[in-house]
Design a protein around this motif. Sequence first.
Motif, short mmCIF file in Angstrom:
data_model
loop_
_atom_site.label_atom_id
_atom_site.label_comp_id
_atom_site.label_asym_id
_atom_site.label_seq_id
_atom_site.Cartn_x
_atom_site.Cartn_y
_atom_site.Cartn_z
N SER A 61 96.50 88.13 48.69
CA SER A 61 97.82 88.46 49.33
C SER A 61 97.69 88.78 50.73
O SER A 61 98.19 88.14 51.87
CB SER A 61 98.66 89.39 48.44
N VAL A 62 96.97 89.81 51.13
CA VAL A 62 96.84 90.60 52.46
C VAL A 62 96.05 89.36 53.26
O VAL A 62 96.40 89.12 54.33
CB VAL A 62 95.97 91.77 52.35
N SER A 63 94.96 88.65 52.93
CA SER A 63 94.45 87.84 53.64
C SER A 63 95.22 86.52 54.02
O SER A 63 95.26 85.91 55.03
CB SER A 63 93.06 87.14 53.07
N THR A 64 96.11 86.19 53.02
CA THR A 64 97.25 85.26 53.38
C THR A 64 98.03 85.61 54.60
O THR A 64 98.40 84.71 55.41
CB THR A 64 97.87 84.69 52.15
N GLU A 65 98.52 86.87 54.40
CA GLU A 65 99.58 87.29 55.16
C GLU A 65 99.01 87.42 56.53
O GLU A 65 99.69 87.38 57.61
CB GLU A 65 100.02 88.65 54.76
N TYR A 71 97.65 78.60 62.17
CA TYR A 71 96.73 78.11 61.11
C TYR A 71 97.45 77.41 60.07
O TYR A 71 96.89 76.47 59.38
CB TYR A 71 95.71 79.37 60.85
N ARG A 72 98.26 78.23 59.45
CA ARG A 72 99.04 77.76 58.15
C ARG A 72 99.70 76.55 58.46
O ARG A 72 99.70 75.51 57.65
CB ARG A 72 100.03 78.85 57.79
N SER A 73 100.43 76.33 59.55
CA SER A 73 100.89 75.03 59.84
C SER A 73 99.96 73.84 59.97
O SER A 73 100.10 72.72 59.44
CB SER A 73 101.58 75.09 61.24
N ALA A 74 98.79 74.15 60.69
CA ALA A 74 97.54 73.13 60.81
C ALA A 74 97.23 72.83 59.25
O ALA A 74 96.87 71.53 58.75
CB ALA A 74 96.54 73.74 61.64
N LEU A 75 97.14 73.86 58.59
CA LEU A 75 96.81 73.48 57.11
C LEU A 75 97.87 72.64 56.48
O LEU A 75 97.09 71.63 55.68
CB LEU A 75 96.26 74.85 56.34
N SER A 76 98.82 72.77 56.49
CA SER A 76 99.76 72.09 55.80
C SER A 76 99.85 70.78 56.19
O SER A 76 99.74 69.47 55.77
CB SER A 76 101.40 72.55 56.13
N SER A 105 95.19 74.13 68.23
CA SER A 105 93.99 74.63 69.10
C SER A 105 92.65 74.28 67.87
O SER A 105 93.06 73.95 66.80
CB SER A 105 94.04 76.20 68.88
N GLU A 106 91.60 74.24 68.62
CA GLU A 106 90.21 73.71 67.69
C GLU A 106 90.17 74.80 66.49
O GLU A 106 89.59 74.28 65.70
CB GLU A 106 89.15 73.81 68.51
N LYS A 107 90.26 76.06 66.74
CA LYS A 107 90.26 77.36 65.88
C LYS A 107 91.17 76.76 64.66
O LYS A 107 90.93 77.00 63.40
CB LYS A 107 90.51 78.49 66.19
N ALA A 108 92.52 76.38 64.95
CA ALA A 108 93.50 76.28 63.93
C ALA A 108 93.06 75.12 62.93
O ALA A 108 93.11 75.00 61.90
CB ALA A 108 94.81 76.12 64.48
N GLN A 110 89.98 73.75 62.72
CA GLN A 110 88.74 74.03 61.97
C GLN A 110 89.23 74.63 60.76
O GLN A 110 88.68 74.62 59.71
CB GLN A 110 87.59 74.83 62.83
N TYR A 111 90.15 75.73 61.02
CA TYR A 111 90.45 76.41 59.77
C TYR A 111 91.15 75.59 58.68
O TYR A 111 90.87 75.49 57.53
CB TYR A 111 91.59 77.61 60.02
N ALA A 112 91.68 74.78 59.31
CA ALA A 112 92.70 73.70 58.30
C ALA A 112 91.48 72.80 57.54
O ALA A 112 91.58 72.75 56.26
CB ALA A 112 93.80 73.08 59.08
N VAL A 113 90.63 72.30 58.29
CA VAL A 113 89.94 71.46 57.51
C VAL A 113 88.95 71.98 56.38
O VAL A 113 88.35 71.59 55.48
CB VAL A 113 88.96 70.47 58.21
N ASP A 114 88.51 73.19 56.98
CA ASP A 114 87.60 74.08 56.02
C ASP A 114 88.36 74.69 54.93
O ASP A 114 87.77 74.89 53.99
CB ASP A 114 87.24 75.37 56.67
N ASN A 115 89.59 74.73 54.81
CA ASN A 115 90.55 75.27 53.71
C ASN A 115 91.37 74.14 52.99
O ASN A 115 92.02 74.46 51.91
CB ASN A 115 91.39 76.38 54.35
N VAL A 116 91.44 73.00 53.45
CA VAL A 116 92.26 71.99 52.80
C VAL A 116 91.22 71.64 51.36
O VAL A 116 90.40 71.74 51.38
CB VAL A 116 92.44 70.68 53.54
#
Length: 168
Positions: A61-65, A71-76, A105-108, A110-116
């Motif tokens: 829960s804490v890590s999601t918050e 990053y959340r938008s990019a993942l979506s 951003s590149e970081k967002a 990268q987060y998205a493709v790593d977590n999808v």
Amino acid sequence: MAKTVKGEDGKTYKVKNNKPFYKRAWFWIVVVLIIVIGATMSSGGESKSTTTKTSTSQKASVSTERVPSEYRSALSKAKTYANTMNMSKKGVYNQLTSEAGEKFSEKAAQYAVDNVKTDWNKNALAKAKTYQDTMSMSPEGIRDQLTSDSGEKFTTEQADYAINNLDK
């Protein structure tokens, strides 16, 4: 209780008293609406409190918050591209960062493709079947299209999986 009233014609009439407000239908409809709205509004807070049951769900829960909204938008968006359009990991990343695309951003990205959550092999196979069925391409032509930087951008391993499973 009924009260008696003398009419203009001289006769006596019994007039029924109005019901108290708490016995009227409109009152109970309003009460039910307030309860439903209150329950709906408070249910948003319950999900946060239920994550405190165990330490692992607390950490989740804490890590999601703490994940930035970008990053959340990019993942979506990555979920849509990967799971609906069967794009490759590199293709999703490029779409997310492209000036003509999503402009994350590149970081967002990268987060998205790593977590999808997706199966990149199945995405390659779905694209391969599309090329086979709609464009009547040969297996080698499909492999080239799947791995091309100007094409689908799948890895060689993913393209091999797709070609090997085309007719299954």
